[in-house]
Design a protein around this motif. Structure first.
Motif, mmCIF file in Angstrom:
data_model
loop_
_atom_site.group_PDB
_atom_site.id
_atom_site.type_symbol
_atom_site.label_atom_id
_atom_site.label_comp_id
_atom_site.label_asym_id
_atom_site.label_seq_id
_atom_site.Cartn_x
_atom_site.Cartn_y
_atom_site.Cartn_z
ATOM 1 N N ALA A 10 -52.105 9.686 -51.156
ATOM 2 C CA ALA A 10 -52.910 8.380 -50.977
ATOM 3 C C ALA A 10 -51.920 7.485 -50.657
ATOM 4 O O ALA A 10 -52.174 6.599 -50.339
ATOM 5 C CB ALA A 10 -53.620 8.244 -52.229
ATOM 6 N N VAL A 11 -50.401 7.798 -51.258
ATOM 7 C CA VAL A 11 -49.675 6.675 -50.930
ATOM 8 C C VAL A 11 -49.215 6.617 -49.538
ATOM 9 O O VAL A 11 -48.809 5.468 -49.066
ATOM 10 C CB VAL A 11 -48.309 7.034 -51.817
ATOM 11 N N VAL A 12 -49.322 7.710 -48.718
ATOM 12 C CA VAL A 12 -48.694 7.878 -47.684
ATOM 13 C C VAL A 12 -49.393 6.905 -46.448
ATOM 14 O O VAL A 12 -48.769 6.068 -45.581
ATOM 15 C CB VAL A 12 -49.062 9.285 -46.823
ATOM 16 N N PRO A 13 -50.710 6.533 -46.466
ATOM 17 C CA PRO A 13 -51.265 5.593 -45.447
ATOM 18 C C PRO A 13 -50.647 4.076 -45.931
ATOM 19 O O PRO A 13 -50.691 3.410 -44.873
ATOM 20 C CB PRO A 13 -52.696 5.710 -45.732
ATOM 21 N N VAL A 14 -50.562 3.843 -47.144
ATOM 22 C CA VAL A 14 -50.019 2.494 -47.372
ATOM 23 C C VAL A 14 -48.686 2.584 -46.767
ATOM 24 O O VAL A 14 -48.358 1.139 -46.176
ATOM 25 C CB VAL A 14 -49.879 2.171 -48.839
ATOM 26 N N LEU A 15 -47.769 3.539 -46.873
ATOM 27 C CA LEU A 15 -46.426 3.163 -46.498
ATOM 28 C C LEU A 15 -46.400 3.014 -44.844
ATOM 29 O O LEU A 15 -45.714 2.445 -44.281
ATOM 30 C CB LEU A 15 -45.643 4.501 -46.781
ATOM 31 N N LEU B 211 -39.600 6.712 -51.365
ATOM 32 C CA LEU B 211 -39.031 7.682 -52.140
ATOM 33 C C LEU B 211 -39.386 7.642 -53.449
ATOM 34 O O LEU B 211 -39.923 8.782 -54.317
ATOM 35 C CB LEU B 211 -37.592 7.381 -52.207
ATOM 36 N N VAL B 212 -39.525 6.411 -54.260
ATOM 37 C CA VAL B 212 -40.093 6.389 -55.465
ATOM 38 C C VAL B 212 -41.705 6.728 -55.638
ATOM 39 O O VAL B 212 -41.908 7.481 -56.440
ATOM 40 C CB VAL B 212 -39.938 4.804 -56.162
ATOM 41 N N LEU B 213 -42.371 6.039 -54.686
ATOM 42 C CA LEU B 213 -43.780 6.494 -55.037
ATOM 43 C C LEU B 213 -44.319 8.027 -54.561
ATOM 44 O O LEU B 213 -44.826 8.534 -55.427
ATOM 45 C CB LEU B 213 -44.496 5.555 -54.090
ATOM 46 N N LEU B 214 -43.589 8.546 -53.598
ATOM 47 C CA LEU B 214 -44.105 9.934 -53.096
ATOM 48 C C LEU B 214 -43.290 10.849 -54.371
ATOM 49 O O LEU B 214 -43.827 11.762 -54.781
ATOM 50 C CB LEU B 214 -43.395 10.105 -51.822
ATOM 51 N N GLY B 215 -42.039 10.502 -54.790
ATOM 52 C CA GLY B 215 -41.447 11.230 -55.710
ATOM 53 C C GLY B 215 -42.126 11.227 -57.184
ATOM 54 O O GLY B 215 -42.421 12.477 -57.732
ATOM 55 N N SER B 216 -42.309 10.295 -57.700
ATOM 56 C CA SER B 216 -42.971 10.104 -58.929
ATOM 57 C C SER B 216 -44.238 10.676 -58.971
ATOM 58 O O SER B 216 -44.848 11.320 -59.938
ATOM 59 C CB SER B 216 -42.782 8.653 -59.635
ATOM 60 N N PHE B 217 -45.167 10.187 -57.762
ATOM 61 C CA PHE B 217 -46.629 10.656 -58.031
ATOM 62 C C PHE B 217 -46.638 12.438 -57.811
ATOM 63 O O PHE B 217 -47.437 13.178 -58.222
ATOM 64 C CB PHE B 217 -47.185 9.899 -57.088
ATOM 65 N N SER B 218 -45.494 12.760 -56.857
ATOM 66 C CA SER B 218 -45.588 14.315 -56.740
ATOM 67 C C SER B 218 -45.267 14.833 -58.308
ATOM 68 O O SER B 218 -45.590 15.884 -58.471
ATOM 69 C CB SER B 218 -44.720 14.839 -55.564
ATOM 70 N N GLY C 295 -35.198 -4.405 -44.546
ATOM 71 C CA GLY C 295 -36.501 -4.068 -44.809
ATOM 72 C C GLY C 295 -36.874 -2.585 -44.875
ATOM 73 O O GLY C 295 -37.449 -1.891 -45.593
ATOM 74 N N TYR C 296 -36.202 -1.872 -43.878
ATOM 75 C CA TYR C 296 -36.077 -0.531 -43.839
ATOM 76 C C TYR C 296 -35.537 0.301 -44.882
ATOM 77 O O TYR C 296 -36.489 1.143 -45.455
ATOM 78 C CB TYR C 296 -35.333 0.024 -42.599
ATOM 79 N N PHE C 297 -34.498 -0.379 -45.615
ATOM 80 C CA PHE C 297 -34.090 0.342 -46.572
ATOM 81 C C PHE C 297 -35.043 0.223 -47.958
ATOM 82 O O PHE C 297 -35.309 1.330 -48.573
ATOM 83 C CB PHE C 297 -32.581 -0.446 -47.169
ATOM 84 N N PHE C 298 -35.429 -1.023 -48.116
ATOM 85 C CA PHE C 298 -36.382 -1.136 -49.185
ATOM 86 C C PHE C 298 -37.824 -0.166 -48.918
ATOM 87 O O PHE C 298 -38.315 0.425 -49.967
ATOM 88 C CB PHE C 298 -37.119 -2.385 -49.310
ATOM 89 N N LEU C 299 -38.222 -0.181 -47.793
ATOM 90 C CA LEU C 299 -39.558 0.682 -47.660
ATOM 91 C C LEU C 299 -38.920 2.261 -47.785
ATOM 92 O O LEU C 299 -39.946 2.793 -48.374
ATOM 93 C CB LEU C 299 -39.840 0.516 -46.023
ATOM 94 N N GLY C 300 -37.842 2.564 -47.266
ATOM 95 C CA GLY C 300 -37.407 4.080 -47.813
ATOM 96 C C GLY C 300 -37.432 4.338 -49.190
ATOM 97 O O GLY C 300 -37.826 5.347 -49.725
ATOM 98 N N PHE C 301 -36.978 3.424 -49.733
ATOM 99 C CA PHE C 301 -36.507 3.445 -51.304
ATOM 100 C C PHE C 301 -37.927 3.542 -51.798
ATOM 101 O O PHE C 301 -38.447 4.314 -52.955
ATOM 102 C CB PHE C 301 -35.894 2.559 -51.996
ATOM 103 N N LEU C 302 -38.887 2.665 -51.518
ATOM 104 C CA LEU C 302 -40.260 2.494 -51.918
ATOM 105 C C LEU C 302 -41.097 3.976 -51.723
ATOM 106 O O LEU C 302 -41.832 4.572 -52.684
ATOM 107 C CB LEU C 302 -41.138 1.406 -51.516
#
Lengths: 147, 177, 648
Positions: B13-18, C319-326, C310-317
């Motif tokens: 669900a996170v992907v579309p937001v990103l 990583l954080v969200l996908l990594g932790s939710f996974s 901005g690209y750096f922050f989006l990349g880190f975001l």
């Protein structure tokens, strides 16, 4: 209904209420970004616009007593007459960019409730200020000669 | 009992937001055009720091890149100065003139600036500030691109880059005289 | 010299934290203690190096070293001494340094506190914290280096943005960042708990104080930001639903939800998945907030600057969200609730509702903030969403939350009986209704204000009732009222700290309701000697004067304010002309009061001083916001007191 069912239903009702509020809120308060050309192509009195352009030279009129401010915003192709009540913000002047928020009136002008002047962080102004220089201003306020 | 794959819906669900946020990088802010675009560039007649006369009339027929700068303009004028010189060296034989106008500066500081950046194109001070006013300059740096017919075609506000200069000059050079 | 030293220190710190992240994680997997010690030393080393960076930067500021680009942009020879120090966090690059430094300090605290007491979780906590720190050091190394050189060295710098030359602006970023970075610790513990599969209540209990402290600083930062907006920007408001304000508000909302729902997990071992998701979301929102301010994807009056950051922050975001939710998804089977929700009428249910509303508010704010992006992506139409949207949705939500604030602390766990409900809520409900009726009789017609007031009285009533009963019970052991109250507060400091925080929120709610409903304003052009009138105040324009300060010139208007009662006073709103700015900056003058503030902004004026346009605002109850902040401070302080006070 099972207990879980009841909770789910309750949650759904609340979610639906909030979704409705969001929908109503967006419809009511959305503000459209337009240029003078775009606005004049299809001006709609019921919509709220954010109109961006530059203030045409010679169009600025400010009446201190009645607080009436009027000017024309242009994008080089089309011009829109704008009226506003109240002092303009500090960065506002002729031949400079400005963004105004308001609505189109049936009398043929744009009524601005808010004026936002554009200003780039990237560069600096001359140390003595734009014309008239502020040093002159200080001198004249002190009653000194400005020669 | 949850289906085994369903739990992966959460990270998915996170992907579309990103993706939406990434889209934000592509959107351009609305630029407010200058009132001068398309109009004839204001004439000026100045004396360069080297003592030679400099007037816009003499440059008719060439594409002119007119740059307003000052030594106290930090950091943007410092950032663009090398690009200005590079552009000059690359285009001087192609019918382009690069001209610098120094705004409200002290002569010693301006000369030092020119020396450090090794500017070889003409630079002149604007003693009474008339040229700045004529061009509607209210901050530095600003760079105007003037075509062969003497009309202002593009105005860049802030530090100029090689790419922007190249793009504008190439476009104007392609036009017939 | 300084640019090279600083850059070297930054790179060294980055390498150390990268190593530390790996070493700590490796020590957890292999059990080799030497790796862990190495990771700890890396943390200490990184802290020392970042402190050195700060010291170098401050030295450069104080020495007017304009060879450092950041110094040249943000100060000039006229900048006052204290602003030269605080200019460190006045712009993008420096703000990242401040963030990194706070993270490094928190990491050190984690090292000292938990290396012995939490052997299983600690290596992973350290690894996560060093990983986050490494990211910010990466920002300092590549897209936003604070130690760039400026050649040739200019004779004078540009100067600090005049809007930032204010006490509020000195403290606002510090408080806000203490809040943002503070959430890294509970997040790190959550990750550690997931990795080692200890998904019980442990990680919550350990990080309870961290969460409260971070939440408090976030609240404080938001309030100071509101105060700055109010007394500097000249529009008389304290919150504009600006994208950057929203970016700080969202983690505050989810953190509030988290603070409450963890209590349900501690008591009933439910909501495990929910709590983990909330802390991930909170931490993610702190990164998102930073991303929003620095990437330029959404226009705002606050935005710093663009570039590649901005690209750096989006990349880190990502990583954080996908990594932790996974990670969360992979441990799903361990997160089943051990208790069930017995009844809608229970404390669990109230807290759940509280969470639902807070998350709904977060979603609303998020949606409103990114809706311009959605609109442009989908329909190609450029729009913006203004304050009315946020107010329309959030006001009912916040009113509902007020109500729940009264219900939650008193309602029974599991299932509240009718008897329990009557005992706890009858009197407060009656009090609320009576208050609303009284206000109505006094002439208050605004429905929202009446509702808000009724709810405030209701909640205050529940707090008073509970406090009274508890103190009365304590008195039976012989104490007098004073000692009994004090003893109760200390003994059950968590509970009563929370109550005091709720009281603070009530005060703030009153301030918001009153100021929105009852503030008035008027703009008039006055000749010299002429007066204007508003809300019982007369303001007379006495004249203009000019002066020169160290880095600006000032035109000041002199105004006499009277209100028919004892003694008038003078106000001096001004326009300040800073050399590096294109136009003057308005300087607001005001007189604060418990009930109302008088607020004066100088607009246009005649060169000869013969007339001036002035905007007068009489803002009601705004001071209650700041008062509420003070109460919050007491409440939070009480809540985090150590539990050693087990009085007899």
């Amino acid at each position: 209904m099972s207990r879980r069912g009841k909770f789910a239903a309750g949650g759904l009702v609340i979610a639906a209420a909030i979704a409705y509020l969001i929908w109503a809120g967006v419809s009511q308060s959305v503000v459209y970004f337009v240029t003078p050309s775009e606005l004049l192509a299809a001006p709609t009195p019921s919509k709220t616009y954010r109109l961006g352009g530059f203030v045409q030279a010679g169009s600025l009129k400010w009446e201190p007593k009645s607080l009436d401010l009027s000017f024309t915003l242009s994008d080089g192709k089309a011009s829109v007459p704008v009226r506003h009540k109240g002092t303009p913000p500090d960065l506002f002047a002729e031949e400079r960019g400005a963004v105004v928020e308001g609505s189109w009136t049936t009398e043929g002008y744009f009524k601005a409730s808010l004026i936002m002047a554009k200003h780039s962080e990237e560069y600096k102004a001359p140390p003595d200020g734009a014309e008239p220089g502020y040093k002159e201003l200080i001198k004249s306020l002190r009653g000194e000669s400005t020669q | 009992m949850k289906a085994p794959a369903l739990k992966w819906a959460i990270p998915a669900a996170v992907v579309p937001v990103l993706v939406l946020l990434a889209y934000g990088f592509r959107t351009d802010p609305r630029e407010i055009p200058s009132p001068l675009l398309g109009r004839p560039a204001a004439a000026f007649s100045l004396t360069t720091f080297a003592g030679t006369p400099l007037s816009l009339e003499d440059l008719r027929g060439k594409v002119v890149m007119l740059n307003f700068w000052a030594s106290w303009c930090i950091p943007a004028c410092y950032d663009e100065a090398p690009a200005l010189e590079r552009t000059w060296r690359a285009y001087k034989d192609k019918g382009v003139m690069v001209v610098g106008i120094n705004v409200q500066d002290k002569e010693a500081a301006a000369l030092e600036f020119l020396r450090r950046f090794e500017h070889s194109f003409p630079n002149a001070p604007d003693p009474r500030g008339r040229v700045s006013v004529d061009y509607g300059v209210y901050g530095v740096p600003e760079t105007f691109f003037i075509d062969r017919k003497g009309r202002v075609r593009f105005k860049h506000v802030g530090a100029l880059t090689d790419e922007i200069a190249r793009r504008q000059l190439d476009a104007l050079l392609e036009e017939p005289s | 010299m300084i640019p090279e030293l600083g850059y070297g220190a930054t790179v060294a710190a980055l390498l150390l934290t990268l190593w530390g992240t790996v070493a700590a994680a490796a020590s957890a997997r292999t059990g080799r203690a030497a790796l862990l010690r190495s990771g700890e030393r890396a943390a200490v080393g990184a802290f020392a190096l970042i402190t050195a960076c700060i010291a170098l930067m401050i030295y450069a500021f104080l020495a007017f070293d304009f060879s450092v680009r950041y110094v040249a942009i943000n100060t000039n020879l006229g900048t006052p001494f204290y602003y030269r120090v605080t200019a460190l966090w006045g712009a993008l690059e420096g703000s990242i340094v401040l963030w990194a430094w706070m993270l490094a300090i928190y990491t050190l605290i984690v090292v000292i506190r938990y290396r012995r007491s939490q052997p299983e979780l600690y290596p992973w906590v350290l690894s996560v914290m060093l990983g986050v720190l490494a990211f910010f050091l990466l920002i300092m190394t590549i897209p936003a280096p604070p130690f760039e050189r400026l050649t040739p060295i200019p004779a004078d710098g540009r100067g600090l943005n005049p809007l930032l030359q204010d006490a509020g602006m000195i403290t606002h970023p510090v408080a806000l960042y203490l809040g943002f970075t503070g959430f890294t610790v509970p997040f790190a513990f959550a990750m550690a708990a997931l990795i080692v599969r200890r998904t019980g209540e442990e990680w919550i209990t350990i990080t309870r104080r961290w969460t409260i402290i971070a939440w408090y600083f976030l609240a404080l930062g938001l309030l100071i930001g509101g105060w700055w907006s109010y007394h500097v920007l000249g529009w008389g408001g304290y919150w504009a639903w600006d994208p950057v304000e929203n970016a700080a508000f969202m983690p505050f909302l989810t953190a509030t939800a988290f603070l409450h729902s963890v209590m349900v997990q501690e008591r009933r071992r439910m909501l495990k998945l929910w709590n983990l998701s909330l802390i991930i979301l909170t931490f993610g929102l702190t990164i998102f907030g930073t991303f929003l301010t620095r990437s330029g994807i959404i226009g705002s009056v606050h935005s710093f600057t663009q570039g590649t950051i901005g690209y750096f922050f989006l990349g880190f975001l990502a990583l954080v969200l996908l990594g932790s939710f996974s990670l969360l998804a992979s441990r799903m089977e361990r997160l089943r609730a051990e208790g069930v929700l017995d009844s809608v009428v229970s404390r669990e249910s109230t807290f759940l509702l509280n969470n639902l509303f807070l998350v709904a508010a977060t979603f609303t704010v998020f949606f409103g903030t990114v809706f311009p992006l959605i609109s442009e992506a989908v329909r190609g139409v450029k729009i913006s969403v203004g304050a009315p949207f946020f107010n329309l949705v959030n006001i009912p939500v916040f009113l509902a939350l007020l109500f729940l604030m009264g219900v939650g602390p008193l309602i029974a766990w599991r299932r509240a009986s009718a008897e329990n409900l009557k005992r706890n809520f009858l009197k407060p409900v009656v009090a609320g209704l009576v208050a609303a009726a009284a206000l109505r009789a006094l002439g208050v017609a605004n429905g929202l204000v009446l509702t808000a007031m009724a709810l405030v009285v209701f909640v205050a009533g529940t707090i008073a009732l509970d406090l009274f009963r508890a103190v009365r019970a304590r008195r039976r052991s012989g104490d007098d009222w004073g000692a009994a109250t004090w003893g109760l507060l200390l003994r059950q400091n968590r509970r009563y700290g929370g109550f005091i925080v709720h009281l603070g929120i009530l005060v703030i709610a009153l301030g918001v309701a009153g100021s929105q409903a009852w503030s008035v304003q008027k703009e008039v052009t006055l000749d010299k000697g002429q007066s204007m009138e508003l809300a019982g105040y007369q303001v007379r324009f006495d004249g203009l004067s000019a002066s020169e300060e160290s880095n600006h010139a000032k035109v000041t208007g002199t105004f006499t304010v009277t209100n028919g009662r004892a003694g008038g006073y003078m106000l001096y709103p001004a326009k300040k002309f800073y050399a590096q700015e294109q136009n003057p900056i308005a300087y607001v003058d005001y007189r604060l009061g418990w009930i109302e503030d008088v607020y004066l902004v100088l607009g246009d004026f005649a060169r000869d001083g013969s007339h001036a346009t002035v905007k007068l605002q009489v803002n009601r109850m705004v001071s209650w916001l700041w008062l509420g902040g003070l109460v919050l401070t007491f409440g939070a302080a009480l809540a985090i007191l150590p539990d050693a006070r087990r009085a007899a």
